[in-house]
Design a protein around this motif. Sequence first.
Motif, PDB file in Angstrom:
ATOM      1  N   ARG A   9       0.788  -1.068   0.004  1.00  0.00           N
ATOM      2  CA  ARG A   9       0.029   0.040   0.099  1.00  0.00           C
ATOM      3  C   ARG A   9       0.776   1.046  -0.040  1.00  0.00           C
ATOM      4  O   ARG A   9       1.632   1.530   1.046  1.00  0.00           O
ATOM      5  CB  ARG A   9      -0.968   0.114   1.412  1.00  0.00           C
ATOM      6  CG  ARG A   9      -1.816   1.518   1.066  1.00  0.00           C
ATOM      7  CD  ARG A   9      -2.952   1.540   2.432  1.00  0.00           C
ATOM      8  NE  ARG A   9      -3.640   0.513   2.183  1.00  0.00           N
ATOM      9  CZ  ARG A   9      -3.944  -0.516   3.092  1.00  0.00           C
ATOM     10  NH1 ARG A   9      -3.322  -0.590   4.161  1.00  0.00           N
ATOM     11  NH2 ARG A   9      -4.820  -1.505   2.806  1.00  0.00           N
ATOM     12  N   TRP A  10       0.895   2.063  -1.106  1.00  0.00           N
ATOM     13  CA  TRP A  10       1.659   3.143  -1.120  1.00  0.00           C
ATOM     14  C   TRP A  10       0.950   4.331  -0.504  1.00  0.00           C
ATOM     15  O   TRP A  10      -0.149   4.462  -0.036  1.00  0.00           O
ATOM     16  CB  TRP A  10       1.644   3.484  -2.768  1.00  0.00           C
ATOM     17  CG  TRP A  10       2.567   2.372  -3.441  1.00  0.00           C
ATOM     18  CD1 TRP A  10       2.255   1.138  -3.838  1.00  0.00           C
ATOM     19  CD2 TRP A  10       4.052   2.594  -3.333  1.00  0.00           C
ATOM     20  NE1 TRP A  10       3.486   0.453  -4.331  1.00  0.00           N
ATOM     21  CE2 TRP A  10       4.622   1.403  -3.974  1.00  0.00           C
ATOM     22  CE3 TRP A  10       5.075   3.335  -3.222  1.00  0.00           C
ATOM     23  CZ2 TRP A  10       5.906   1.201  -4.133  1.00  0.00           C
ATOM     24  CZ3 TRP A  10       6.359   3.161  -3.196  1.00  0.00           C
ATOM     25  CH2 TRP A  10       6.853   1.939  -3.767  1.00  0.00           C
ATOM     26  N   PRO A  11       1.764   5.462  -0.276  1.00  0.00           N
ATOM     27  CA  PRO A  11       1.246   6.610   0.465  1.00  0.00           C
ATOM     28  C   PRO A  11       0.234   7.231   0.056  1.00  0.00           C
ATOM     29  O   PRO A  11      -0.879   7.684   0.843  1.00  0.00           O
ATOM     30  CB  PRO A  11       2.528   7.490   0.347  1.00  0.00           C
ATOM     31  CG  PRO A  11       3.726   6.700   0.369  1.00  0.00           C
ATOM     32  CD  PRO A  11       3.429   5.549  -0.620  1.00  0.00           C
ATOM     33  N   ASP A  12      -0.279   6.855  -1.217  1.00  0.00           N
ATOM     34  CA  ASP A  12      -1.520   7.799  -1.889  1.00  0.00           C
ATOM     35  C   ASP A  12      -2.781   6.646  -1.662  1.00  0.00           C
ATOM     36  O   ASP A  12      -3.665   6.967  -1.944  1.00  0.00           O
ATOM     37  CB  ASP A  12      -1.338   7.959  -3.124  1.00  0.00           C
ATOM     38  CG  ASP A  12      -1.194   6.753  -4.233  1.00  0.00           C
ATOM     39  OD1 ASP A  12      -0.966   5.865  -3.738  1.00  0.00           O
ATOM     40  OD2 ASP A  12      -0.959   7.209  -5.475  1.00  0.00           O
ATOM     41  N   GLY A  13      -2.433   5.585  -0.963  1.00  0.00           N
ATOM     42  CA  GLY A  13      -3.506   4.377  -0.894  1.00  0.00           C
ATOM     43  C   GLY A  13      -3.639   3.541  -1.856  1.00  0.00           C
ATOM     44  O   GLY A  13      -4.314   2.623  -1.494  1.00  0.00           O
ATOM     45  N   HIS A  14      -3.117   3.695  -2.881  1.00  0.00           N
ATOM     46  CA  HIS A  14      -3.179   2.477  -3.903  1.00  0.00           C
ATOM     47  C   HIS A  14      -2.505   1.410  -3.593  1.00  0.00           C
ATOM     48  O   HIS A  14      -1.483   1.744  -2.945  1.00  0.00           O
ATOM     49  CB  HIS A  14      -2.885   3.027  -5.222  1.00  0.00           C
ATOM     50  CG  HIS A  14      -1.623   2.827  -5.918  1.00  0.00           C
ATOM     51  ND1 HIS A  14      -0.843   3.805  -5.649  1.00  0.00           N
ATOM     52  CD2 HIS A  14      -1.111   2.004  -6.768  1.00  0.00           C
ATOM     53  CE1 HIS A  14       0.435   3.248  -6.209  1.00  0.00           C
ATOM     54  NE2 HIS A  14       0.274   2.338  -6.841  1.00  0.00           N
ATOM     55  N   VAL A  15      -2.822   0.263  -3.987  1.00  0.00           N
ATOM     56  CA  VAL A  15      -2.511  -1.090  -3.517  1.00  0.00           C
ATOM     57  C   VAL A  15      -1.838  -1.656  -4.914  1.00  0.00           C
ATOM     58  O   VAL A  15      -2.447  -1.487  -6.017  1.00  0.00           O
ATOM     59  CB  VAL A  15      -3.299  -2.037  -3.108  1.00  0.00           C
ATOM     60  CG1 VAL A  15      -2.738  -3.466  -2.795  1.00  0.00           C
ATOM     61  CG2 VAL A  15      -3.649  -1.595  -1.658  1.00  0.00           C
ATOM     62  N   GLU A  16      -0.689  -2.185  -5.009  1.00  0.00           N
ATOM     63  CA  GLU A  16       0.276  -2.578  -6.087  1.00  0.00           C
ATOM     64  C   GLU A  16       1.061  -3.871  -5.698  1.00  0.00           C
ATOM     65  O   GLU A  16       1.415  -3.850  -4.661  1.00  0.00           O
ATOM     66  CB  GLU A  16       0.941  -1.536  -6.520  1.00  0.00           C
ATOM     67  CG  GLU A  16       1.519  -1.829  -8.049  1.00  0.00           C
ATOM     68  CD  GLU A  16       2.094  -0.870  -8.745  1.00  0.00           C
ATOM     69  OE1 GLU A  16       2.916  -1.220  -9.522  1.00  0.00           O
ATOM     70  OE2 GLU A  16       1.398   0.288  -8.779  1.00  0.00           O
ATOM     71  N   GLU A  17       0.996  -4.915  -6.465  1.00  0.00           N
ATOM     72  CA  GLU A  17       1.767  -6.028  -6.316  1.00  0.00           C
ATOM     73  C   GLU A  17       3.082  -5.991  -7.204  1.00  0.00           C
ATOM     74  O   GLU A  17       3.043  -5.510  -8.241  1.00  0.00           O
ATOM     75  CB  GLU A  17       0.910  -7.215  -6.934  1.00  0.00           C
ATOM     76  CG  GLU A  17       1.516  -8.662  -6.562  1.00  0.00           C
ATOM     77  CD  GLU A  17       0.442  -9.506  -6.916  1.00  0.00           C
ATOM     78  OE1 GLU A  17       0.508 -10.302  -7.915  1.00  0.00           O
ATOM     79  OE2 GLU A  17      -0.708  -9.827  -5.953  1.00  0.00           O
ATOM     80  N   HIS A  18       3.967  -6.406  -6.508  1.00  0.00           N
ATOM     81  CA  HIS A  18       5.373  -6.406  -7.217  1.00  0.00           C
ATOM     82  C   HIS A  18       6.046  -7.693  -7.271  1.00  0.00           C
ATOM     83  O   HIS A  18       5.749  -8.444  -6.293  1.00  0.00           O
ATOM     84  CB  HIS A  18       6.421  -5.382  -6.664  1.00  0.00           C
ATOM     85  CG  HIS A  18       5.609  -4.166  -6.341  1.00  0.00           C
ATOM     86  ND1 HIS A  18       5.801  -3.256  -7.519  1.00  0.00           N
ATOM     87  CD2 HIS A  18       5.205  -3.294  -5.643  1.00  0.00           C
ATOM     88  CE1 HIS A  18       5.274  -2.187  -7.198  1.00  0.00           C
ATOM     89  NE2 HIS A  18       4.853  -2.004  -6.146  1.00  0.00           N
ATOM     90  N   TYR A  19       6.689  -8.023  -8.445  1.00  0.00           N
ATOM     91  CA  TYR A  19       7.003  -9.612  -8.771  1.00  0.00           C
ATOM     92  C   TYR A  19       8.519  -9.494  -8.226  1.00  0.00           C
ATOM     93  O   TYR A  19       9.293  -8.607  -8.606  1.00  0.00           O
ATOM     94  CB  TYR A  19       7.119  -9.617 -10.143  1.00  0.00           C
ATOM     95  CG  TYR A  19       7.658 -11.193 -10.748  1.00  0.00           C
ATOM     96  CD1 TYR A  19       7.050 -12.085 -10.587  1.00  0.00           C
ATOM     97  CD2 TYR A  19       8.955 -10.788 -11.101  1.00  0.00           C
ATOM     98  CE1 TYR A  19       7.711 -13.226 -10.825  1.00  0.00           C
ATOM     99  CE2 TYR A  19       9.786 -12.067 -11.633  1.00  0.00           C
ATOM    100  CZ  TYR A  19       9.121 -13.555 -11.505  1.00  0.00           C
ATOM    101  OH  TYR A  19       9.642 -14.482 -11.736  1.00  0.00           O
ATOM    102  N   SER A  20       8.817 -10.906  -7.859  1.00  0.00           N
ATOM    103  CA  SER A  20      10.363 -11.166  -7.503  1.00  0.00           C
ATOM    104  C   SER A  20      10.594 -12.263  -8.064  1.00  0.00           C
ATOM    105  O   SER A  20       9.736 -13.286  -7.798  1.00  0.00           O
ATOM    106  CB  SER A  20      10.912 -10.808  -6.011  1.00  0.00           C
ATOM    107  OG  SER A  20      11.925 -11.410  -5.958  1.00  0.00           O
ATOM    108  N   PRO A  21      11.665 -12.582  -8.773  1.00  0.00           N
ATOM    109  CA  PRO A  21      11.960 -14.004  -9.274  1.00  0.00           C
ATOM    110  C   PRO A  21      12.540 -15.129  -7.952  1.00  0.00           C
ATOM    111  O   PRO A  21      13.054 -16.093  -8.408  1.00  0.00           O
ATOM    112  CB  PRO A  21      12.729 -14.169 -10.372  1.00  0.00           C
ATOM    113  CG  PRO A  21      13.715 -12.770  -9.971  1.00  0.00           C
ATOM    114  CD  PRO A  21      12.707 -11.648  -9.158  1.00  0.00           C
ATOM    115  N   SER A  22      12.700 -14.508  -6.819  1.00  0.00           N
ATOM    116  CA  SER A  22      13.298 -15.039  -5.799  1.00  0.00           C
ATOM    117  C   SER A  22      12.564 -14.885  -4.383  1.00  0.00           C
ATOM    118  O   SER A  22      12.144 -13.772  -4.218  1.00  0.00           O
ATOM    119  CB  SER A  22      14.708 -14.713  -5.758  1.00  0.00           C
ATOM    120  OG  SER A  22      15.202 -15.441  -4.688  1.00  0.00           O
TER     121      SER A  22
END
Length: 118
Positions: A9-22
């Motif tokens: 959850r970013w400071p502006d309130g939006h939620v985002e998913e981030h990928y990691s290969p590990s």
Amino acid sequence: MPEMSVTVRWPDGHVEEHYSPSLVMHDYLRPGVTYTIEDFAWRARTALDEAGERVRAKYGFYCTSATGSAHRIGELAAACPPGATVQVLAMEPPLPRASGGSSATRASPSSTQLQESQ
């Protein structure tokens, strides 16, 4: 190599998913913890660089998806005011409980302390 995602959850309130290969993201971040934008950006970039290098060691090439995730996080972080906070909502898959704890308290160069969200 196990992949994972980190939901933020970013400071502006939006939620985002981030990928990691590990799963190395678990070494730097914990679900439910709130980080300053500077600390989060450093932790995520460091973890994603390490994840990309793990892919290179195993497959002979660097993971461009790790680079893409680091770039996206950097863009979002740059748009935030200094000192703003980011909350890690989830990390999938989670680490097994029997792992004996997390090393997600590694300090950034600025020695920013973790803030547990309640």
